[in-house]
Enzyme design. Structure first.
Site, PDB file in Angstrom:
ATOM      1  N   GLU A  80       0.793  -1.227   0.000  1.00 38.43           N
ATOM      2  CA  GLU A  80       0.000   0.000   0.000  1.00 38.43           C
ATOM      3  C   GLU A  80       0.826   1.277   0.000  1.00 38.43           C
ATOM      4  O   GLU A  80       0.257   2.366  -0.083  1.00 38.43           O
ATOM      5  CB  GLU A  80      -0.972  -0.013   1.179  1.00 38.43           C
ATOM      6  CG  GLU A  80      -2.073  -1.040   0.991  1.00 38.43           C
ATOM      7  CD  GLU A  80      -2.986  -1.138   2.204  1.00 38.43           C
ATOM      8  OE1 GLU A  80      -4.184  -1.406   2.004  1.00 38.43           O
ATOM      9  OE2 GLU A  80      -2.501  -0.955   3.336  1.00 38.43           O
ATOM     10  N   GLU A 128      -0.473  -5.736  15.286  1.00 37.82           N
ATOM     11  CA  GLU A 128      -0.298  -5.690  13.832  1.00 37.82           C
ATOM     12  C   GLU A 128       1.171  -5.565  13.434  1.00 37.82           C
ATOM     13  O   GLU A 128       1.607  -6.156  12.445  1.00 37.82           O
ATOM     14  CB  GLU A 128      -1.098  -4.527  13.250  1.00 37.82           C
ATOM     15  CG  GLU A 128      -1.032  -4.436  11.742  1.00 37.82           C
ATOM     16  CD  GLU A 128      -1.957  -3.386  11.173  1.00 37.82           C
ATOM     17  OE1 GLU A 128      -2.080  -3.310   9.938  1.00 37.82           O
ATOM     18  OE2 GLU A 128      -2.576  -2.636  11.953  1.00 37.82           O
TER      19      GLU A 128
END
Length: 681
Positions: free
Chosen positions: A472, A616
């Protein structure tokens, strides 16, 4: 230098956790040194209702319900809603409130085998106390808490169940009812409220379950404190040496789940009360025993075994058979990512569930099927044909990405990810009826999208321009490797599905698939996108072409791409899935040692105390990251274990184990519930 930094981060993460969180028990994670200022709760869930632990005695941090969204807060998009906290309690002993400052020998333990969370402690020289709560697997909207008190002296307890509305809810209404029957008295503590916009009604109800026979139960008293909180309580005298137990059963449901949630919450609670504690626990434990028939057993690495069980436990907890729900990156562990559904579901969590429990995975594909019409409207609005799935999806299936994030309008590979998941469900189950009714409508509509999405610039150049890559950090680029390869797979699978069903496929699908380019750098490495020049990347992109896409099958090319891109991943700030892909590929290449290095790097630096919950990123504090768990489980199942999904079902291919793993056993695989083994060297 990079590997030195990895080791330092791993050591820091290890040292930051209490020693007891390293219990080698394969099923129980135990914490005896609980630091309230450095505490990350663990979740007990049943695929519908999630309960997050708290370091405060008799408290839970929050209760989250799958599928309950409303527009409020950040981003002007739908967000997960906190439900009523129906398990918060108070306990007074001889008129004094039990709290964190008044207890000793505090221990908390998660039993992953039966999804039970227990806290225990001593209250001075007066009592030893424990409580255990469950999100009942057999009853999607119902929870149970057991309290056990062993008196060291004669004492009087007062137990209270406190129902409090979360701040975001409005128009709170509180109710208390006593239903007297010949063999039982039901005391119902009930609350309802509207979601922030008024779109939903949220309701919760609970009741005490006493061990005493009818007529000898303590008297229950109701107290109204304010509009947002009320409670019911009872008192009991206990003699020294006696043990006393009571329980609370409760239900939480919304108008997203039922047309009459207020009455249904009370009905479900009454049902639980009349089932009784023992039957509730019996069926809950049986349900989890059934889930664990599909298991991963590691011989030779006790800590990895516990950690893998934790990952599998969380995925089982966040998904439920027979629904049309799909998990967000944080599952039911809180409000992270607004509870939205991303590619995290299809590409990262879904494959492990698909091979171990196809019936759980089916719910995730059903979620997408029921939102196919919304995806078609999305394609139309963006000038394309077919179906274009949103990057972030919630209840309605429309695009829910906040407008400031470019992934919403441009991260189009999600459409192929959904289609590939649908194809793989058929591949594992061989269910042609499902393929005809649900799989093919998804595959054909998404294939039509890609046939209209490409720009035809001559043979071999059906370009896919202006996308956000799977990496991304690469925004608005052309011919992204993963997007292009995923689109090709989508088109190919739609064509294969048509052939299986005796349908003539759109000939454009394969024409387009055969002309979508996969670019290369001058050194022969697969190029991430048309303007990629070797810069750092956020996460795996090119390497996904080897797995799961199977676009690249040449071993030399797989290794070349792997050795190139593994040096492009920064050590911090990147999500956990990338190292899992490296693990998987090295295991399949026969390098068990390097695979194990990446396996540990994929999650150990991301662990938080005291229960080793995964964040994460390395050093992150936003657990539980179910996406990362799903990636690591794929590394174990498809990497070390060599499982492979083919059009004819699941097979086992060559792979290598880490040197310290004696054996890997995977049970309950696929619809046939087969067992696969991989022996160490």
């Amino acid at each position: 230098m990079k590997h030195a930094l990895i080791i330092i981060v791993m050591l820091f993460s290890i040292l930051s956790m209490s020693n007891d969180s390293f219990s080698q028990d394969p099923w129980k994670i135990t914490a005896t040194q609980i630091d309230r200022s450095n505490y990350y709760g663990i979740t007990v869930a049943n695929g519908m209702i999630g309960i997050v632990s708290s370091p405060e005695p008799f408290k839970v941090k929050e209760v989250v319900l799958a599928g309950a969204y409303d527009l409020y807060g950040r981003g002007r998009v739908s967000n997960f809603l906190r439900s009523f906290n129906l398990l918060n309690m108070n306990l007074d002993v001889d008129g004094r409130r039990v709290d964190a400052a008044s207890i000793t020998n505090f221990k908390q333990e998660l039993d992953m085998q039966h999804a039970a969370f227990t806290s225990s402690f001593d209250y001075g020289d007066k009592a030893t106390i424990s409580y255990t709560y469950y999100s009942l697997r057999q009853l999607p909207f119902t929870v149970l808490m057991d309290v056990n008190i062993t008196a060291k002296k004669d004492l009087t307890i007062t137990g209270s169940s406190v129902m409090e509305a979360p701040d975001a809810l409005k128009d709170v209404q509180n109710y208390y009812n006593e239903i007297d029957r010949p063999h039982v008295v039901l005391s119902l503590l009930t609350s309802s409220a509207k979601s922030p916009t008024g779109k939903l009604m949220l309701c919760a109800s609970n009741t005490f379950l006493f061990a005493e026979p009818h007529g000898q139960e303590p008297r229950v008293i109701h107290e109204m404190w304010d509009n947002n909180m009320h409670l019911m309580k009872f008192s009991k005298n206990i003699k020294a040496g006696e043990q006393y137990r009571y329980s609370i059963a409760g239900s939480s449901i919304t108008s997203a789940h039922h047309d009459d949630p207020l009455n249904e919450a009370e009905r479900l609670t009454i049902f639980a009360r009349l089932e009784g504690r023992d039957r509730l626990l019996k069926f809950h434990q049986q349900a989890w025993d059934s889930l664990w028939k599909s298991d991963i057993v590691i011989d030779g690495d006790a800590q990895a075994q516990q950690d893998v069980h934790s990952m599998l436990y969380h995925l089982y907890s966040f998904v439920r058979e027979g629904t049309a729900n799909s998990p967000s990156p944080m599952g039911l562990s809180g409000l992270g990512y607004n509870g939205h559904v991303f590619w995290d579901a299809e590409l990262w969590m879904y494959p492990a569930l698909l091979v171990l429990h196809p019936e759980l995975a089916r719910s995730m594909v059903e979620y997408r099927f029921q939102r196919l019409d919304a995806a078609k409207r999305n394609a139309f609005a963006n000038g394309f044909k077919g179906a274009m799935y949103p990057w972030e999806s919630a209840e309605s299936g429309v695009e829910e990405t906040p407008v400031w994030a470019l992934s919403g309008p441009f991260e189009h590979h999600i459409t192929a990810d959904v289609a590939i998941a649908a194809w793989n469900y058929y591949a594992v189950t061989q269910d042609k009826q499902w393929l005809h009714e649900k799989g093919y409508p998804i595959l054909s509509a998404t294939a039509d999208f890609w046939a209209s999405r490409v720009e035809r610039n001559g043979a071999g150049h059906y370009d896919i321009k202006n996308v956000v890559a799977a990496d991304e950090w690469a925004e608005n680029v052309d011919n992204n490797a993963f997007t292009n390869a995923a689109a090709k797979a989508n088109l190919q699978y739609a064509t294969q599905a048509a052939g299986i069903l005796g349908i003539t496929p759109n000939p454009e699908w394969m024409t387009v698939a055969n002309n979508i380019p996969i670019l290369k750098l001058d050194n022969g490495v697969t190029q991430e996108h048309a303007t990629y020049k070797g810069e750092g990347i956020k996460q795996a992109d090119v390497n996904l072409l080897a797995y799961p896409l199977k676009e690249i099958t040449d071993v030399k090319q797989i290794r070349k791409d792997l050795e190139y891109y593994e040096t492009r991943i920064p050590n911090e700030g990147t999500p956990a899935m990338t190292q899992a892909v490296f693990t998987l590929l090295y295991a399949r290449l026969g390098d068990g040692s390097k695979a194990y290095q990446w396996f540990k790097d994929a999650y150990v630096p991301n662990l938080n105390p005291p229960f080793r919950v995964i964040a994460e990123t390395k050093g992150g504090t936003n657990p539980y990251f179910a996406t990362g768990a799903g990636g690591i489980l794929q590394a174990v199942l498809m990497g070390f274990g060599g499982l492979e999904i083919t059009p004819k079902g699941i097979i086992q291919i060559r792979s290598s184990l880490p040197a310290n793993w004696n054996k890997l056993t995977i049970t309950g695989v696929g619809v046939g519930k087969k067992t696969y083994n991989r022996e160490g060297k």
